[in-house]
Design an enzyme around this catalytic site. Structure first.
Site, mmCIF file in Angstrom:
data_model
loop_
_atom_site.group_PDB
_atom_site.id
_atom_site.type_symbol
_atom_site.label_atom_id
_atom_site.label_comp_id
_atom_site.label_asym_id
_atom_site.label_seq_id
_atom_site.Cartn_x
_atom_site.Cartn_y
_atom_site.Cartn_z
ATOM 1 N N GLY A 12 27.392 40.155 35.112
ATOM 2 C CA GLY A 12 28.639 40.014 35.858
ATOM 3 C C GLY A 12 28.508 39.057 37.030
ATOM 4 N N ILE A 14 28.523 39.300 40.606
ATOM 5 C CA ILE A 14 27.542 39.464 41.686
ATOM 6 C C ILE A 14 26.149 39.698 41.091
ATOM 7 C CG2 ILE A 14 27.009 40.710 43.824
ATOM 8 C CD1 ILE A 14 29.976 41.626 43.854
ATOM 9 N N ASP A 33 23.746 45.172 30.340
ATOM 10 C CA ASP A 33 25.179 44.930 30.521
ATOM 11 C C ASP A 33 25.853 45.151 29.175
ATOM 12 O OD1 ASP A 33 27.786 43.574 30.957
ATOM 13 O OD2 ASP A 33 26.863 42.919 32.830
ATOM 14 N N ASN A 37 32.990 42.978 30.776
ATOM 15 C CA ASN A 37 33.701 42.045 31.658
ATOM 16 C C ASN A 37 32.850 40.802 31.917
ATOM 17 O OD1 ASN A 37 36.038 41.419 33.160
ATOM 18 N ND2 ASN A 37 34.994 41.951 35.069
ATOM 19 N N SER A 127 31.781 49.336 48.488
ATOM 20 C CA SER A 127 32.854 48.397 48.833
ATOM 21 C C SER A 127 33.464 48.746 50.179
ATOM 22 C CB SER A 127 33.917 48.498 47.736
ATOM 23 O OG SER A 127 35.093 47.836 48.110
ATOM 24 N N TYR A 152 40.012 53.421 41.418
ATOM 25 C CA TYR A 152 38.814 52.588 41.591
ATOM 26 C C TYR A 152 38.154 52.871 42.942
ATOM 27 C CZ TYR A 152 35.880 48.716 42.971
ATOM 28 O OH TYR A 152 34.829 47.981 43.462
ATOM 29 N N LYS A 156 34.298 54.658 44.139
ATOM 30 C CA LYS A 156 33.260 54.173 45.063
ATOM 31 C C LYS A 156 32.925 55.258 46.084
ATOM 32 C CE LYS A 156 32.488 50.359 43.120
ATOM 33 N NZ LYS A 156 31.217 50.117 42.439
ATOM 34 N N ASN A 182 34.661 40.867 50.885
ATOM 35 C CA ASN A 182 35.252 40.145 49.742
ATOM 36 C C ASN A 182 34.331 39.026 49.268
ATOM 37 O OD1 ASN A 182 37.523 41.588 50.998
ATOM 38 N ND2 ASN A 182 38.750 40.542 49.472
ATOM 39 N N ASP A 301 48.098 47.009 49.533
ATOM 40 C CA ASP A 301 47.224 46.092 50.277
ATOM 41 C C ASP A 301 46.934 46.616 51.688
ATOM 42 O OD1 ASP A 301 46.124 43.892 49.039
ATOM 43 O OD2 ASP A 301 47.942 42.670 49.165
HETATM 44 P P1 NAD Z 1 31.844 42.187 37.276
HETATM 45 O O1 NAD Z 1 32.882 42.850 36.459
HETATM 46 O O2 NAD Z 1 31.774 40.709 37.242
HETATM 47 O O3 NAD Z 1 30.396 42.749 36.903
HETATM 48 C C1 NAD Z 1 30.198 44.050 36.447
HETATM 49 C C2 NAD Z 1 29.397 43.955 35.160
HETATM 50 O O4 NAD Z 1 29.122 45.267 34.711
HETATM 51 C C3 NAD Z 1 30.122 43.227 34.049
HETATM 52 O O5 NAD Z 1 29.265 42.240 33.502
HETATM 53 C C4 NAD Z 1 30.439 44.322 33.027
HETATM 54 O O6 NAD Z 1 30.388 43.823 31.706
HETATM 55 C C5 NAD Z 1 29.345 45.310 33.304
HETATM 56 N N1 NAD Z 1 29.661 46.717 32.998
HETATM 57 C C6 NAD Z 1 30.760 47.408 33.350
HETATM 58 N N2 NAD Z 1 30.653 48.679 32.914
HETATM 59 C C7 NAD Z 1 29.460 48.779 32.289
HETATM 60 C C8 NAD Z 1 28.768 49.829 31.635
HETATM 61 N N3 NAD Z 1 29.301 51.044 31.521
HETATM 62 N N4 NAD Z 1 27.554 49.569 31.111
HETATM 63 C C9 NAD Z 1 27.002 48.343 31.192
HETATM 64 N N5 NAD Z 1 27.602 47.309 31.802
HETATM 65 C C10 NAD Z 1 28.819 47.539 32.338
HETATM 66 O O7 NAD Z 1 32.028 42.717 38.782
HETATM 67 P P2 NAD Z 1 31.361 42.201 40.131
HETATM 68 O O8 NAD Z 1 32.415 41.575 40.944
HETATM 69 O O9 NAD Z 1 30.112 41.478 39.862
HETATM 70 O O10 NAD Z 1 31.057 43.603 40.805
HETATM 71 C C11 NAD Z 1 29.780 44.211 40.727
HETATM 72 C C12 NAD Z 1 29.810 45.532 41.466
HETATM 73 O O11 NAD Z 1 30.193 45.304 42.824
HETATM 74 C C13 NAD Z 1 30.814 46.539 40.923
HETATM 75 O O12 NAD Z 1 30.248 47.822 41.033
HETATM 76 C C14 NAD Z 1 31.988 46.408 41.845
HETATM 77 O O13 NAD Z 1 32.748 47.589 41.916
HETATM 78 C C15 NAD Z 1 31.283 46.135 43.158
HETATM 79 N N6 NAD Z 1 32.117 45.428 44.153
HETATM 80 C C16 NAD Z 1 32.702 44.236 43.791
HETATM 81 C C17 NAD Z 1 33.500 43.567 44.715
HETATM 82 C C18 NAD Z 1 34.212 42.297 44.350
HETATM 83 O O14 NAD Z 1 35.185 41.945 45.022
HETATM 84 N N7 NAD Z 1 33.770 41.554 43.350
HETATM 85 C C19 NAD Z 1 33.675 44.105 45.996
HETATM 86 C C20 NAD Z 1 33.044 45.304 46.319
HETATM 87 C C21 NAD Z 1 32.261 45.954 45.375
HETATM 88 C C1 WQD Z 2 42.643 39.219 49.034
HETATM 89 C C2 WQD Z 2 43.865 38.866 49.845
HETATM 90 C C3 WQD Z 2 45.927 39.781 49.009
HETATM 91 C C4 WQD Z 2 45.991 37.491 45.299
HETATM 92 C C5 WQD Z 2 40.057 43.814 46.185
HETATM 93 C C6 WQD Z 2 39.814 45.273 45.972
HETATM 94 C C7 WQD Z 2 38.668 45.736 46.801
HETATM 95 C C8 WQD Z 2 37.441 44.850 46.590
HETATM 96 C C9 WQD Z 2 37.762 43.400 46.652
HETATM 97 C C10 WQD Z 2 35.936 45.843 45.065
HETATM 98 C C11 WQD Z 2 44.817 40.039 50.032
HETATM 99 C C12 WQD Z 2 45.933 38.282 48.943
HETATM 100 C C13 WQD Z 2 45.646 38.015 46.521
HETATM 101 C C14 WQD Z 2 47.130 36.644 45.209
HETATM 102 C C15 WQD Z 2 47.457 36.904 47.582
HETATM 103 N N1 WQD Z 2 36.857 45.032 45.322
HETATM 104 N N2 WQD Z 2 46.359 37.733 47.649
HETATM 105 N N3 WQD Z 2 47.803 36.373 46.371
HETATM 106 O O1 WQD Z 2 42.721 43.114 47.808
HETATM 107 O O2 WQD Z 2 41.032 42.428 49.547
HETATM 108 O O3 WQD Z 2 40.281 43.592 47.558
HETATM 109 O O4 WQD Z 2 38.882 43.107 45.828
HETATM 110 O O5 WQD Z 2 35.526 46.791 45.632
HETATM 111 O O6 WQD Z 2 38.420 47.049 46.460
HETATM 112 O O7 WQD Z 2 40.989 45.991 46.353
HETATM 113 O O8 WQD Z 2 41.053 41.266 47.338
HETATM 114 O O9 WQD Z 2 41.210 39.045 46.312
HETATM 115 O O10 WQD Z 2 42.823 40.851 45.580
HETATM 116 O O11 WQD Z 2 43.048 39.853 47.829
HETATM 117 O O12 WQD Z 2 48.099 36.625 48.595
HETATM 118 O O13 WQD Z 2 47.508 36.170 44.151
HETATM 119 O O14 WQD Z 2 44.611 37.868 49.133
HETATM 120 O O15 WQD Z 2 47.165 40.275 49.435
HETATM 121 O O16 WQD Z 2 45.345 39.932 51.311
HETATM 122 P P1 WQD Z 2 41.381 42.648 48.119
HETATM 123 P P2 WQD Z 2 42.027 40.226 46.656
#
Ligand code: NAD
Ligand code: WQD
Length: 344
Positions: A12, A14, A33, A37, A127, A152, A156, A182, A301
């Site tokens: 994925g 990150i 993985d 996704n 998160s 979701y 967490k 973010n 939001d």
């Molecule tokens: P992502 O979807 O790109 O990566 C997650 C990966 O996990 C994917 O490759 C998916 O195929 C795999 N996966 C999902 N469920 C699985 C399962 N049951 N078994 C094996 N593989 C599985 O997401 P990301 O943005 O890289 O996020 C990684 C982690 O960080 C997640 O736990 C997410 O909740 C957390 N997180 C992400 C954000 C963000 O904004 N991207 C913010 C805060 C926390």
């Molecule tokens: C960022 C800002 C929107 C899309 C989400 C999850 C959070 C975390 C990170 C994992 C906001 C604005 C967005 C668009 C816009 N994930 N926006 N037009 O909402 O901060 O967080 O991802 O844990 O849990 O809720 O991220 O990228 O969706 O939005 O104006 O088309 O951009 O309103 O202010 P968010 P985001």
């Protein structure tokens, strides 16, 4: 051979950037993985950047016997970074049970298997969503956890509690909870980056897809918030900076550098940026215009949130260093690469 680390969700967004940084730091990486996704090509991207192909197992972390077989196949795994989870906020409202099962069961399977295989610790992807709208900004780790706004977000919070309760009950391993703000941007090589399936829900992929012409116009969700320009404020952190924090956290955990068996860190820049500022920054950094219009607020939001990252800065000795302009330029380079490859 370096110390062996299991990365769940390592194909994925990150996870793939973290696999690169762990390999660069000399660790041996095993990725699990289920590609729900992501795409197996990501493993090639990691290989091109580092010159090392990580071990890869296509498997669902909810499959406990399958996971047990992975620990047996790769003996001596010292630490786990658990990224695997479903993460789309809107989808979680529609399909709560899918989210609870995927995010909770996969974590519990790992926690149950760790003692069997003498794994020393687990880093969990949490998160900033656990803070909801904080009363005090910037928000630090002692801020109260607010009721979750989505299934979701609730997963967490519950996962954090599951880890805490397990450690407090005397589990023979350590844990670090990392609360990401973010994450945005891509590896500077543009070999790996964020690959949203379908219409992006998050700001940066929607913005870069608009800039390249896949989407007509970016909707800015609200300009009537109580912020200087009326749009929402977030703490956008470069994904490579974020990945590097995991390497430090892993070392700290498996070398038992802390007195505590469980620690929690905010990973953010400490700087709040509004949606409109971010669009300006992107246009400045890339010279590419982003057609956009103001629309109504998006339900659920948070108005504004940014991190107090001092605890991570001081204790981990980690700091986000990339500028927002450079980070947005990396996101653009990645979008252009996807176009060149005919992927998007
Ligand atoms: P992502 O979807 O790109 O990566 C997650 C990966 O996990 C994917 O490759 C998916 O195929 C795999 N996966 C999902 N469920 C699985 C399962 N049951 N078994 C094996 N593989 C599985 O997401 P990301 O943005 O890289 O996020 C990684 C982690 O960080 C997640 O736990 C997410 O909740 C957390 N997180 C992400 C954000 C963000 O904004 N991207 C913010 C805060 C926390
Ligand atoms: C960022 C800002 C929107 C899309 C989400 C999850 C959070 C975390 C990170 C994992 C906001 C604005 C967005 C668009 C816009 N994930 N926006 N037009 O909402 O901060 O967080 O991802 O844990 O849990 O809720 O991220 O990228 O969706 O939005 O104006 O088309 O951009 O309103 O202010 P968010 P985001």
């Amino acid at each position: 051979m370096g110390k062996r680390i299991l990365i769940t969700g390592g194909a994925g967004y990150i996870g793939s950037h973290t696999a690169v940084e762990l390999q660069n730091a000399g660790y041996e990486v095993v990725i699990v993985d289920n590609l729900s996704n992501s795409n197996e090509n990501v493993i090639d991207g990691i290989t091109r950047i580092t010159g090392i192909r990580p071990a890869f197992e296509k498997l669902d972390c909810n499959d406990k016997e399958g996971m047990r077989a992975v620990f047996a196949k790769y003996p001596g795994i010292e630490g786990i970074i658990h990224f695997a989870a479903s993460k789309a906020v809107g989808e979680s409202v529609q399909k709560p049970l899918l989210y609870y099962r995927n995010n909770l069961v996969s974590l519990m399977n790992l926690l149950e298997l760790m003692p069997e295989f003498d794994v020393k610790g687990i880093v969990f992807s949490s998160s900033c969503t656990v803070y909801g709208q904080p009363d005090i900004l910037p928000v630090d780790e002692s801020a109260p956890i607010k009721p979750a706004l989505s299934p979701y977000g609730n997963t967490k919070q519950i996962c954090e509690e599951i880890v805490r309760d397990t450690i407090h009950a005397g589990a023979p391993f350590r844990a670090i909870l990392l609360r990401y703000f973010n994450p945005i941007g891509a590896h500077p090589s543009a070999e790996i980056g964020e690959l949203p399936l379908g219409v992006p829900q998050n700001l940066i992929p929607y913005l870069t897809q608009t800039a390249i012409g896949i989407r007509q116009e970016l909707s800015v969700f609200g300009n009537d918030y109580n912020t200087p320009d009326g749009s929402c404020i977030r703490d956008y952190i470069n994904v490579v900076d974020l990945a590097k924090a995991h390497v430090i956290a892993m070392g700290r955990m498996i070398e038992k550098k802390s007195e505590n068996n469980i620690e929690t860190f905010n990973l953010g820049t400490g700087r709040g940026v509004s949606v409109l500022e971010l669009i300006n920054s992107f246009e400045r950094a890339t010279g590419v215009k982003v057609p956009h219009k103001i629309v109504g607020r998006r339900e659920g939001d948070i108005e504004q949130v940014w991190a107090n990252p001092e605890y991570a800065n001081n204790v981990l000795g980690w700091k986000a260093v990339e500028t927002l302009d450079d980070t947005l330029a990396s996101a653009w380079k990645w979008q252009v690469r996807l176009r060149e490859k005919g992927i998007m």
